[in-house]
Design a protein around this motif. Sequence first.
Motif, PDB file in Angstrom:
ATOM      1  N   TRP A  81     -12.485  12.762   5.050  1.00 36.53           N
ATOM      2  CA  TRP A  81     -11.353  12.584   4.147  1.00 36.53           C
ATOM      3  C   TRP A  81     -11.772  11.660   3.020  1.00 36.53           C
ATOM      4  O   TRP A  81     -12.483  10.654   3.229  1.00 36.53           O
ATOM      5  CB  TRP A  81     -10.156  11.980   4.884  1.00 36.53           C
ATOM      6  N   ALA A  82     -11.321  11.980   1.811  1.00 43.56           N
ATOM      7  CA  ALA A  82     -11.587  11.117   0.659  1.00 43.56           C
ATOM      8  C   ALA A  82     -10.385  11.171  -0.263  1.00 43.56           C
ATOM      9  O   ALA A  82      -9.668  12.176  -0.310  1.00 43.56           O
ATOM     10  CB  ALA A  82     -12.839  11.570  -0.072  1.00 43.56           C
ATOM     11  N   THR A 127      -7.579   8.302  -2.686  1.00 45.70           N
ATOM     12  CA  THR A 127      -7.279   6.927  -3.080  1.00 45.70           C
ATOM     13  C   THR A 127      -6.142   6.386  -2.218  1.00 45.70           C
ATOM     14  O   THR A 127      -5.344   7.154  -1.666  1.00 45.70           O
ATOM     15  CB  THR A 127      -6.858   6.845  -4.563  1.00 45.70           C
ATOM     16  N   LEU A 128      -6.108   5.062  -2.109  1.00 42.17           N
ATOM     17  CA  LEU A 128      -5.005   4.394  -1.431  1.00 42.17           C
ATOM     18  C   LEU A 128      -4.331   3.512  -2.486  1.00 42.17           C
ATOM     19  O   LEU A 128      -4.857   2.465  -2.865  1.00 42.17           O
ATOM     20  CB  LEU A 128      -5.523   3.552  -0.263  1.00 42.17           C
ATOM     21  N   PRO A 129      -3.180   3.969  -2.996  1.00 45.18           N
ATOM     22  CA  PRO A 129      -2.558   3.245  -4.113  1.00 45.18           C
ATOM     23  C   PRO A 129      -1.969   1.901  -3.678  1.00 45.18           C
ATOM     24  O   PRO A 129      -1.522   1.745  -2.536  1.00 45.18           O
ATOM     25  CB  PRO A 129      -1.429   4.181  -4.566  1.00 45.18           C
ATOM     26  N   LEU A 130      -2.007   0.961  -4.597  1.00 45.93           N
ATOM     27  CA  LEU A 130      -1.440  -0.370  -4.362  1.00 45.93           C
ATOM     28  C   LEU A 130      -0.427  -0.641  -5.470  1.00 45.93           C
ATOM     29  O   LEU A 130      -0.738  -0.463  -6.644  1.00 45.93           O
ATOM     30  CB  LEU A 130      -2.563  -1.413  -4.390  1.00 45.93           C
ATOM     31  N   PRO A 133      -5.867  12.095   6.431  1.00 43.55           N
ATOM     32  CA  PRO A 133      -6.595  10.824   6.360  1.00 43.55           C
ATOM     33  C   PRO A 133      -6.777  10.235   7.764  1.00 43.55           C
ATOM     34  O   PRO A 133      -5.897  10.385   8.609  1.00 43.55           O
ATOM     35  CB  PRO A 133      -5.695   9.934   5.497  1.00 43.55           C
ATOM     36  N   TRP A 185       0.837  -1.202   0.000  1.00 42.27           N
ATOM     37  CA  TRP A 185       0.000   0.000   0.000  1.00 42.27           C
ATOM     38  C   TRP A 185       0.869   1.248   0.000  1.00 42.27           C
ATOM     39  O   TRP A 185       1.860   1.322   0.745  1.00 42.27           O
ATOM     40  CB  TRP A 185      -0.904   0.016   1.236  1.00 42.27           C
ATOM     41  N   GLY A 186       0.500   2.215  -0.809  1.00 42.93           N
ATOM     42  CA  GLY A 186       1.237   3.470  -0.862  1.00 42.93           C
ATOM     43  C   GLY A 186       0.656   4.521   0.073  1.00 42.93           C
ATOM     44  O   GLY A 186      -0.178   4.228   0.940  1.00 42.93           O
ATOM     45  N   ALA A 187       1.113   5.766  -0.110  1.00 40.35           N
ATOM     46  CA  ALA A 187       0.636   6.877   0.715  1.00 40.35           C
ATOM     47  C   ALA A 187      -0.763   7.286   0.257  1.00 40.35           C
ATOM     48  O   ALA A 187      -1.017   7.388  -0.943  1.00 40.35           O
ATOM     49  CB  ALA A 187       1.588   8.058   0.583  1.00 40.35           C
ATOM     50  N   PRO A 188      -1.680   7.537   1.196  1.00 38.40           N
ATOM     51  CA  PRO A 188      -3.016   8.006   0.820  1.00 38.40           C
ATOM     52  C   PRO A 188      -2.906   9.260  -0.040  1.00 38.40           C
ATOM     53  O   PRO A 188      -2.140  10.175   0.284  1.00 38.40           O
ATOM     54  CB  PRO A 188      -3.673   8.317   2.173  1.00 38.40           C
ATOM     55  N   ASP A 189      -3.642   9.285  -1.144  1.00 38.21           N
ATOM     56  CA  ASP A 189      -3.577  10.380  -2.108  1.00 38.21           C
ATOM     57  C   ASP A 189      -4.894  11.155  -2.021  1.00 38.21           C
ATOM     58  O   ASP A 189      -5.933  10.683  -2.483  1.00 38.21           O
ATOM     59  CB  ASP A 189      -3.381   9.772  -3.505  1.00 38.21           C
ATOM     60  N   PRO A 190      -4.879  12.342  -1.423  1.00 41.29           N
ATOM     61  CA  PRO A 190      -6.147  13.046  -1.174  1.00 41.29           C
ATOM     62  C   PRO A 190      -6.837  13.495  -2.451  1.00 41.29           C
ATOM     63  O   PRO A 190      -6.178  13.879  -3.414  1.00 41.29           O
ATOM     64  CB  PRO A 190      -5.735  14.246  -0.311  1.00 41.29           C
ATOM     65  N   ILE A 197      -6.910   4.498   7.655  1.00 41.28           N
ATOM     66  CA  ILE A 197      -6.378   4.544   6.286  1.00 41.28           C
ATOM     67  C   ILE A 197      -4.880   4.835   6.309  1.00 41.28           C
ATOM     68  O   ILE A 197      -4.090   4.160   5.645  1.00 41.28           O
ATOM     69  CB  ILE A 197      -7.134   5.598   5.448  1.00 41.28           C
TER      70      ILE A 197
END
Lengths: 220, 220
Positions: B182-183, B185-188, A207, A192-197, A211
Motif C-alpha cells: 500500500w502507498a 498519503t496520510l493527511p494532517l 492500508p 490525522w485524516g483518512a489514508p489517501d491511496p 497506517i
Amino acid sequence: MARDPLPETDLTRHRRLREQGSLDRDDLDAILDAGFVCHLGVVVEDRPLVVPTVYGRDEESLYVHGSVAGRSLAAESPVCVTVTHVDGLVLARSVFEHGVNYRSAMIHGVPRKVTDPAEKTEGLRRLTEHATPGQWAYARRPSRRELAATTLLALSLEEASVKIRTGAPDDGDGPDAALGLWAGTLPLTAVWGAPDPDPLLQPGLAPPAHIARREGTRHG
Amino acid sequence: MARDPLPETDLTRHRRLREQGSLDRDDLDAILDAGFVCHLGVVVEDRPLVVPTVYGRDEESLYVHGSVAGRSLAAESPVCVTVTHVDGLVLARSVFEHGVNYRSAMIHGVPRKVTDPAEKTEGLRRLTEHATPGQWAYARRPSRRELAATTLLALSLEEASVKIRTGAPDDGDGPDAALGLWAGTLPLTAVWGAPDPDPLLQPGLAPPAHIARREGTRHG
C-alpha cells in the motif's frame, strides 16, 4: 528515576520569559517525540538559512535528514534545530498580553555526517519509525545505492533547552480584568485524516493496520 | 492581474527538488496567510539561532514580533524567516521515496526595527489581526508604554521563495509498484477547538462571535 537536567550553557540559558524555560530531559524527549518536522538553522556565508526537514532520535542523538540543506552542510558547522508545537492562541484582555501556547525545543551543536552504512541504516530506521511507527518493517528498505544518496546528520542532544507556555492569559488579575472582555485560549489541534491511496495503486488494496489506525488520532 | 514573480537571487534560487520550488507571489502570500507562527533564524557569534515567533504582513513587509530574540537582534543583521505547513506524510513503497507534503516559505533580508509609534501600532494591528481576525477592534490596544516595550521588526517580502509538495508518492510507476505494498498519503489537518475561558473570567461571559465562530474550522 529522575534524570540529571540538561546543562545550562550560554546557548541554553533562558534569558527571557524564564518561567517558560525548562532544562528537563523528559520535557525535551516529549517535545521531540510529538513531532517529525524540525527547522534546521545553518550559517552560510554569514547569513542564516532555516529549512524544514524530518528527524528521528535515540537516547543521545537527533537524526536529521540533511539533503534539504545540501550545499550548506558540506562542511561541519554549527546548527540550531528547533521543533515547535503550537497548542493555541492566548487571547487576553489587552493586545499586549496576547500570545501563543506552545512547546518548543532548541538543540545546538555541530552535527556529524553519518557515513557508516550500519549506523546510517539504523538512523534512517529511527527517522522512519519516528514519523510512521510500523513503516520500517512494511516498506522496502534502502538499497546500498539509496543509502549512499541519503545525507543523514547526527546531532548530540546534550546542548538543548525547552520552552513551554500553557494555560490562560496573564491579565486576569490586573486592572484590565475590569474591562469585562472575554479572555481565554483558542486551542489548536492537529489530527490525522483518512489514508489517501496513490491513484496508481491496484484497486482494493487496503492500508496496513499501522497506517489505518492513525485516522482520527491527534498529532503533536 | 498576474503579478511579476519574485526575483531569483543566490538565496531564492531552487537548487534541490526544483519541481517543488516556486517564485510566485500569490503562493508566498497564501502560505503566509495560512499561519501565524514562523521560525526566525539569526546569526549570533557565528552560530545560528532559530526561534519561533508570531508574524503578520502587509503587501510589502512581514512584521515579526522580535522580543523572543532580544539579544540577537540588537544590531541590524541578516535573518531568514521560514513558515511551514505540514500537510501530511508521503508513504511510498520504498523508504527512500518517503517524504512530507508541505508548503513552506522562506524570506531573507535585514529587518528594520520599527520605532515610529504610528507604524508600530499599525504593524501590531496587522500581527494581531493575522492571528485572530476581529481581535484588534475587541481587545484593549497597546498603551504608549506597552508600545515602547514591544520589539517589532519589519522585513521586506522581496527576497523570498516557496516550496510546495503535494500529492501521491513518486514510486507508483517504478519497479517498486510490483511489490504490492500500500502507498499513499496520510493527511494532517490542524483544527481550532472550543474557546477555553480564563478561569478568572466572570461566569456567563460568552466569547465574542469572531472567536466563537472559529471552532471546528481548519487552520493552515
